[in-house]
Design an enzyme around this catalytic site. Structure first.
Site, PDB file in Angstrom:
ATOM      1  N   CYS A 158    -148.766  17.490 -32.626  1.00 39.31           N
ATOM      2  CA  CYS A 158    -149.553  17.091 -33.780  1.00 39.31           C
ATOM      3  C   CYS A 158    -148.604  16.799 -34.945  1.00 39.31           C
ATOM      4  O   CYS A 158    -147.394  16.971 -34.831  1.00 39.31           O
ATOM      5  CB  CYS A 158    -150.554  18.174 -34.176  1.00 39.31           C
ATOM      6  SG  CYS A 158    -149.757  19.699 -34.687  1.00 39.31           S
TER       7      CYS A 158
ATOM      8  N   ASP B  72    -130.425 -18.776 -47.761  1.00 34.51           N
ATOM      9  CA  ASP B  72    -131.219 -18.052 -48.746  1.00 34.51           C
ATOM     10  C   ASP B  72    -131.097 -16.543 -48.594  1.00 34.51           C
ATOM     11  O   ASP B  72    -131.944 -15.810 -49.089  1.00 34.51           O
ATOM     12  CB  ASP B  72    -132.691 -18.450 -48.611  1.00 34.51           C
ATOM     13  CG  ASP B  72    -132.874 -19.940 -48.668  1.00 34.51           C
ATOM     14  OD1 ASP B  72    -132.332 -20.552 -49.595  1.00 34.51           O
ATOM     15  OD2 ASP B  72    -133.530 -20.483 -47.770  1.00 34.51           O
TER      16      ASP B  72
ATOM     17  N   CYS C 144    -117.326  12.329  -0.859  1.00 30.19           N
ATOM     18  CA  CYS C 144    -116.408  13.396  -1.259  1.00 30.19           C
ATOM     19  C   CYS C 144    -115.566  12.900  -2.443  1.00 30.19           C
ATOM     20  O   CYS C 144    -115.696  11.751  -2.876  1.00 30.19           O
ATOM     21  CB  CYS C 144    -115.504  13.805  -0.111  1.00 30.19           C
ATOM     22  SG  CYS C 144    -114.504  12.436   0.501  1.00 30.19           S
TER      23      CYS C 144
ATOM     24  N   CYS D 258    -113.651   9.662  -2.197  1.00 34.57           N
ATOM     25  CA  CYS D 258    -114.401   8.404  -2.386  1.00 34.57           C
ATOM     26  C   CYS D 258    -114.379   8.006  -3.862  1.00 34.57           C
ATOM     27  O   CYS D 258    -114.101   6.851  -4.210  1.00 34.57           O
ATOM     28  CB  CYS D 258    -115.833   8.571  -1.897  1.00 34.57           C
ATOM     29  SG  CYS D 258    -115.991   8.899  -0.132  1.00 34.57           S
TER      30      CYS D 258
ATOM     31  N   CYS E  22    -146.071  19.343 -36.088  1.00 32.32           N
ATOM     32  CA  CYS E  22    -144.811  19.437 -35.331  1.00 32.32           C
ATOM     33  C   CYS E  22    -143.785  18.456 -35.909  1.00 32.32           C
ATOM     34  O   CYS E  22    -142.637  18.827 -36.185  1.00 32.32           O
ATOM     35  CB  CYS E  22    -145.056  19.108 -33.861  1.00 32.32           C
ATOM     36  SG  CYS E  22    -146.261  20.175 -33.048  1.00 32.32           S
TER      37      CYS E  22
ATOM     38  N   ASP F 215    -138.596 -21.742 -50.322  1.00 32.50           N
ATOM     39  CA  ASP F 215    -137.492 -22.671 -50.421  1.00 32.50           C
ATOM     40  C   ASP F 215    -138.020 -24.024 -49.928  1.00 32.50           C
ATOM     41  O   ASP F 215    -138.822 -24.063 -48.995  1.00 32.50           O
ATOM     42  CB  ASP F 215    -136.339 -22.185 -49.541  1.00 32.50           C
ATOM     43  CG  ASP F 215    -135.210 -23.184 -49.497  1.00 32.50           C
ATOM     44  OD1 ASP F 215    -134.810 -23.655 -50.564  1.00 32.50           O
ATOM     45  OD2 ASP F 215    -134.739 -23.497 -48.384  1.00 32.50           O
TER      46      ASP F 215
ATOM     47  N   ASP G  75    -134.785 -20.089 -44.847  1.00 33.09           N
ATOM     48  CA  ASP G  75    -134.299 -20.301 -43.484  1.00 33.09           C
ATOM     49  C   ASP G  75    -133.450 -19.149 -42.976  1.00 33.09           C
ATOM     50  O   ASP G  75    -132.978 -19.180 -41.847  1.00 33.09           O
ATOM     51  CB  ASP G  75    -133.513 -21.609 -43.385  1.00 33.09           C
ATOM     52  CG  ASP G  75    -132.325 -21.640 -44.331  1.00 33.09           C
ATOM     53  OD1 ASP G  75    -131.917 -20.575 -44.814  1.00 33.09           O
ATOM     54  OD2 ASP G  75    -131.801 -22.736 -44.587  1.00 33.09           O
TER      55      ASP G  75
END
Length: 831
Positions: free
Chosen positions: A13, A723, A91, A94, A16, A516, A719
Site C-alpha cells: 500500500c 530550439d 567443470c 570448460c 509502504c 517555432d 524541432d
C-alpha cells in the site's frame, strides 16, 4: 550523482512506499528517491562516495522489504559488453577454456565465465572484434551461447514474477471461498430461516456448532496467512500498513471467537450465549473478500505494462543476414553495424539502417502513429520494429541493440511510467500517517461505544473490526501511478512520448503554446515558388543554371531550394570554380567566366546593383513578400538578373490545429527569426494573432522566459535541435520531429509523427490523464472519508444502521479495483 533503478518487493500500500521514501531519503549521500507503488520500482539518485547500493538495500530490508538493483552494464568508453548464457560446461576446465579462447581474440579485454550460473561477461572493442565472432569462437570450442538482453530479461523476469504471484493468489482463493461460504451459511443461515441439522444447531449442540465454525475458519486463515506474516511484523517495527489493518481486524474477531469457543468447550459460561457470540464468519469472509479484491487489483495492474510488452514484441527475434550474398538467419542480438540484411515482404525490420537495394512501402504506424505506409527507396533510412509491406529490401544495419529508436522509446516510456506527478505528493503524505490514524480511530471508536455508549463488548468489537478493515490506503497510493503508467504506454502507441509524470501534469494546465515557424508550422523545406527576370538580361533557364551551380557548394536551406529547382528541370550544372560565403548576406562565386553574386537586397546594394528602369521587377519584390516568400537576388557580371521567390509551404493541418487550440482556450504564439512582414503573412494564414518576429535562435529562450514572467503556463513547440534552449526554458518543451528519426531525447514531450495534430493528441491525453487521476483521488479519499465514520457507528448514534465488517472489507477491496480499472480506461484513449 549516480542514478539507479531498483525493483522493490513486498509493498502492499501507499504506507509502504511512503516509509521507504522517508527512510532512504534520510540517508547521507542520497539526493532524491522516488518509489512507485504501481510499478513496484524505486528511482534513486545518490553519491556513491557517501552511500552504496548495498547500504540502501540493507536499509530497505530493515523496513521489511527487498530491493533488487539492476546490474551496471556500462563499459569503458570505446568498449562494449556482451553477456551470454553458456551451455555445455561441465567443470572448471570448460569455463577456463572459454575464457582462454575468447580472451585470445584480438580486441577482447575481459573474458569472465561463471560456471555455477552458466553465464559469461565479455568486454571488447567493437572496432576489432564483433559479437558474432565471439560467439563463433565459443561455438568452435564446443559450447553453446545465447545473448542476454538485460532490459528485455529484466522486464520478462518481472512480468513472469507478477504472473506467478497472480497464479498463486488465484490458487489461494479456492480454499478461501470453499470454506468461507459454508461457514457463512452455517453461522448465518439459521437467522435467514435455513434449518440446521440437530447436531449442528446452536440450540442443541452449541459446542459442535462452534467447533465446526473453527474448523471451517482455519483453512481460510491459512490461505490468508500473508496478511499476518507481513502485517504484524510491520506493526511491530512501527510501520503499519494495510496488511496490519487486516491482520488486526480479522485477528481480533478470530481470537475473540476462539476464546468463546474454548470457554464453551470447557463449560466456562452459558453455552447458548457463547455460541451466539462468535465472529468466525467475519474473519473468514473478510479474508476471502479482501483476497479476491487483491487478486483483481493485481490482474488489472498487470495490464498496465501491456504497452511496453507490445513495443518489445515489435522487434523480430531473428534477422536474415547476407553473408557473401547468401541469406542466413541469425539471432537479432548478433546483428552488427555494417551488416547487410535482407527484408522480405511482410517481415519486420530488425534494426535501424539504410536501404541499399530495392524499394517498398514500410508501415511505421507502430512507432509514429502515421496510418499510411511510407515509401522507402535506396538511401532512405528505416527503423527497427517497422513492417515491410510488399517489396523486398536490402538494408545496411546502422544502429543495433540499445541504440535503436525502438529501444530508446521503450526506455523513455519505462522511465515515464516510473516517474511521479507532483499531484501524488499530497496522497503520499496522507498515506504515511493514514494507517496509524485509522488504528487509533478504530480503538477509540470501540472504547467509546463500550464505555460511553454502553453497547457491550460484541458491538464494540464489531465497530473496531469494521473501522480497521474499511480503511484503504491502497486506493490512495495507486490513484496517480497507475494512471501515469497507462497514459505513458498509450501515448507511445499513438506516437506521443510523454517523458515524466511532471510533464503530464504540466501539459494539462497550459494556457500558451509557442510555435517555432520553420519546420513546425511549415514543412521546413523551402522551395522556389516563382522567378522574375530583370528586363534585358539573361534567359530564365540560364539564370537557374548559373545560380544552382554557384549555390551547389552552400548548405543554406535557401541555396538548397535553388539547387533542387534546377535538378527538377533536369539541368546538369557544374560546381563553381570559386566560392565564398558572406555571413548573413549571400555568396560570391565564379561559374565559367562569369562572376556571380547571390544574396539579399543589402548585399546587392553593397555592390551598387539595382533594378535600373525595370519597375515591374521592383514591384514584384513587394508582391512576393506579401505572400510570405523570401526574395533572393541573383546577379552576374555586376548586373542584377533575377529574383527568386522562395517559400516554405505551410502544413495543410496548421490552420485546423491553431483553431482547435483556440477553441480549447489556449493562446498560440508564433516565434520566428523571419522579418515582421513575412511572419505576419504566415501567422495570418495560420490564424495566429500573437507574433514575435526577428528573433535569432539564441534569443528564443529569452522570449519564452518573458512570457512566463507574465504569469503564463507556456509550452514551446520546436524541432528539438535548433530550439533546444527554448524547449528547456518552457514549462513544457514539445519536440516535433519528421518521422521516426526525431531526437527522442529532446523536450519533455516528443512527437514521433510530423503531423501537427499530434500536439492536440498530446495535450488531450494529458488532460484526460489528469482528469483520470483526480477521479481516482476523489474516490480514494471520499471512500475513506465517508466509510470510516459510518464504520465507526456515527450513523448509529442518530438511530441509523451500523456497517457489517464483511461489507466493510468487501468495499475496501473493491475500492482499489475501482481505481485501477478506472485508470485502465485510458488504454482506449484515441485523441
Amino acid at each position: 550523482m549516480k542514478k539507479k533503478t531498483a525493483q522493490i518487493k513486498g509493498m502492499h500500500c501507499a504506507a509502504c512506499s511512503g516509509r521507504i521514501e522517508r527512510a532512504v531519503g534520510g540517508m547521507d549521500g542520497v539526493d532524491t528517491v522516488s518509489v512507485n507503488l504501481a510499478a513496484e520500482s524505486m528511482d534513486l539518485s545518490y553519491d556513491p562516495d557517501l552511500v552504496s547500493e548495498d547500504a540502501v538495500a540493507e536499509r530497505i530490508k530493515d523496513l521489511g522489504f527487498e530491493a533488487e538493483f539492476a546490474p551496471d552494464t556500462d563499459a569503458a568508453p570505446g568498449l562494449a559488453t556482451l553477456d551470454l548464457d553458456l551451455g555445455g560446461m561441465h567443470c572448471a576446465s570448460c569455463s577456463s577454456r572459454i575464457e582462454r579462447v575468447v580472451g585470445n581474440l584480438s580486441g577482447v579485454s575481459t573474458a569472465s565465465v561463471n560456471l555455477a550460473a552458466e553465464t559469461g561477461n565479455f568486454v571488447f572493442d567493437p572496432s576489432l572484434v564483433s559479437r558474432r565472432e565471439i560467439r563463433e569462437a565459443i561455438s568452435g570450442a564446443g559450447f553453446t551461447s545465447e545473448v542476454r538482453s538485460e532490459a528485455a530479461d529484466l522486464f520478462d523476469k518481472r512480468r513472469k514474477e507478477a504472473e506467478e504471484r497472480l497464479t498463486a493468489q488465484k490458487r489461494a482463493l479456492i480454499p478461501a471461498f470453499l470454506f468461507a461460504l459454508p461457514l457463512l451459511v452455517l453461522s448465518m443461515g439459521h437467522m435467514w430461516g435455513m434449518p440446521l441439522p440437530a447436531f449442528l444447531d446452536p440450540m442443541h449442540s452449541p459446542a459442535t456448532f462452534a467447533l465446526a465454525q473453527l474448523l471451517l475458519t482455519l483453512p481460510v486463515v491459512w490461505s490468508g496467512r500473508h496478511f499476518y506474516l507481513q502485517g504484524i511484523p510491520a506493526l511491530l517495527r512501527g510501520g503499519p500498513n494495510m496488511d496490519s489493518l487486516v491482520a488486526m481486524g480479522t485477528g481480533a474477531a478470530f481470537l475473540y471467537s476462539l476464546w468463546n469457543t474454548l470457554a464453551l468447550v470447557f463449560h466456562l459460561g452459558d453455552p447458548h450465549v457463547l455460541a451466539m457470540d462468535l465472529y468466525y464468519e467475519s474473519a473468514a469472509v473478510l479474508i476471502a473478500m479482501i483476497s479476491l479484491g487483491k487478486y483483481f487489483e493485481a490482474r488489472s495492474k498487470l495490464k498496465t505494462s501491456d504497452a511496453i510488452r507490445a513495443l518489445m514484441q515489435l522487434a523480430p527475434d531473428t534477422a536474415t543476414l547476407l553473408k557473401d550474398g547468401e541469406p542466413t538467419s541469425v539471432p537479432l542480438s548478433e546483428v552488427e553495424p555494417g551488416d547487410l540484411l535482407l527484408i522480405r515482404p511482410g517481415e519486420r525490420i530488425p534494426v535501424d539502417g539504410t536501404v541499399t537495394e530495392g524499394g517498398s512501402p514500410v508501415d511505421e504506424s507502430m512507432l509514429t502513429g502515421e496510418p499510411m505506409p511510407v515509401s522507402k527507396k535506396v538511401g532512405d533510412t528505416v527503423a527497427g520494429g517497422t513492417l515491410n509491406t510488399s517489396g523486398s529490401l536490402t538494408m545496411r544495419a546502422d544502429r543495433v541493440g540499445n541504440d535503436t529508436v525502438l529501444a530508446r522509446i521503450i526506455r523513455l516510456v519505462q522511465e515515464a511510467q516510473g516517474s511521479k506527478a507532483p499531484i501524488a505528493n499530497l496522497a503520499d503524505r496522507i498515506s504515511y500517517y493514514f494507517v496509524p490514524a485509522v488504528m487509533l480511530t478504530a480503538l477509540l471508536a470501540g472504547l467509546a461505544w463500550y464505555f460511553i455508549g454502553n453497547a457491550g463488548f460484541p458491538f464494540s468489537l464489531r465497530i473496531f473490526v469494521a473501522v480497521m478493515v474499511i480503511a484503504c490506503p491502497c486506493a490512495m497510493g495507486l490513484a496517480t501511478p497507475v494512471s501515469i503508467m497507462v497514459s505513458a504506454g498509450r501515448g507511445a502507441q499513438l506516437g506521443v512520448l510523454i517523458k515524466s509524470g511532471r510533464a503530464l501534469q504540466e501539459a494539462g494546465s497550459l494556457d500558451t503554446v509557442v510555435f517555432d515557424k520553420t519546420g513546425t508550422l511549415t514543412h521546413g523545406r523551402p522551395e522556389v515558388a516563382a522567378i522574375t527576370m530583370v528586363r534585358g538580361t539573361l534567359a530564365q533557364t540560364e539564370a537557374i543554371y548559373l545560380a544552382a551551380s554557384a549555390e551547389s557548394r552552400s548548405e543554406h536551406p535557401l541555396a538548397q531550394a535553388i539547387v533542387r529547382h534546377a535538378k527538377e528541370k533536369d539541368l546538369d550544372f557544374p560546381a563553381p570554380a570559386e566560392f565564398e560565403a558572406v555571413m548573413g548576406k549571400g555568396i560570391k562565386a565564379k561559374v565559367g567566366y562569369r562572376d556571380i553574386l547571390i544574396g539579399n537586397w543589402a548585399f546587392m546594394q553593397e555592390h551598387g546593383l539595382g533594378f535600373g528602369d525595370d519597375g515591374f521587377a521592383e514591384e514584384a519584390v513587394g508582391h512576393y513578400e506579401k505572400q510570405g516568400a523570401t526574395v533572393v537576388y541573383f546577379a552576374s557580371d555586376n548586373k542584377l538578373n533575377a529574383l527568386f521567390a522562395i517559400a516554405d509551404e505551410m502544413r495543410d493541418e496548421t490552420p485546423e490545429v491553431i483553431a482547435e487550440l483556440q477553441r480549447e482556450g489556449l493562446t498560440p504564439v508564433m516565434l520566428t527569426g523571419d522579418s515582421e512582414v513575412n511572419a505576419r503573412v504566415i501567422a495570418e494564414r495560420a490564424g495566429i494573432k500573437d507574433v514575435i518576429a526577428g528573433v535569432l535562435p539564441d534569443r528564443k529562450a529569452e522570449e519564452v522566459a518573458r512570457l512566463k514572467e507574465q504569469g503564463r503556463k507556456v509550452a514551446m513547440v520546436g524541432d528539438g535541435i535548433n530550439d533546444a534552449p527554448a524547449l528547456a526554458g518552457a514549462d513544457i518543451g514539445i519536440a516535433m520531429g519528421s518521422g521516426i528519426d526525431v531526437a527522442v531525447e529532446s523536450g519533455d514531450v516528443v512527437l514521433m509523427h510530423s503531423d501537427l495534430r499530434a500536439i492536440l493528441t498530446a495535450l488531450r491525453l494529458s488532460r484526460a490523464t489528469m482528469t483520470n487521476i483526480k477521479q481516482n483521488l476523489f474516490w480514494a479519499f471520499a471512500f475513506n472519508v465517508i466509510g470510516i465514520p459510518v464504520a465507526a457507528g456515527v450513523l448509529h448514534v442518530f438511530g441509523g444502521p451500523t456497517l457489517n465488517p464483511m461489507i466493510a472489507g468487501t468495499a475496501m477491496a473493491m475500492s482499489s479495483v475501482t481505481v485501477v480499472s478506472n485508470a485502465l480506461r485510458l488504454r482506449f484513449f484515441n485523441g
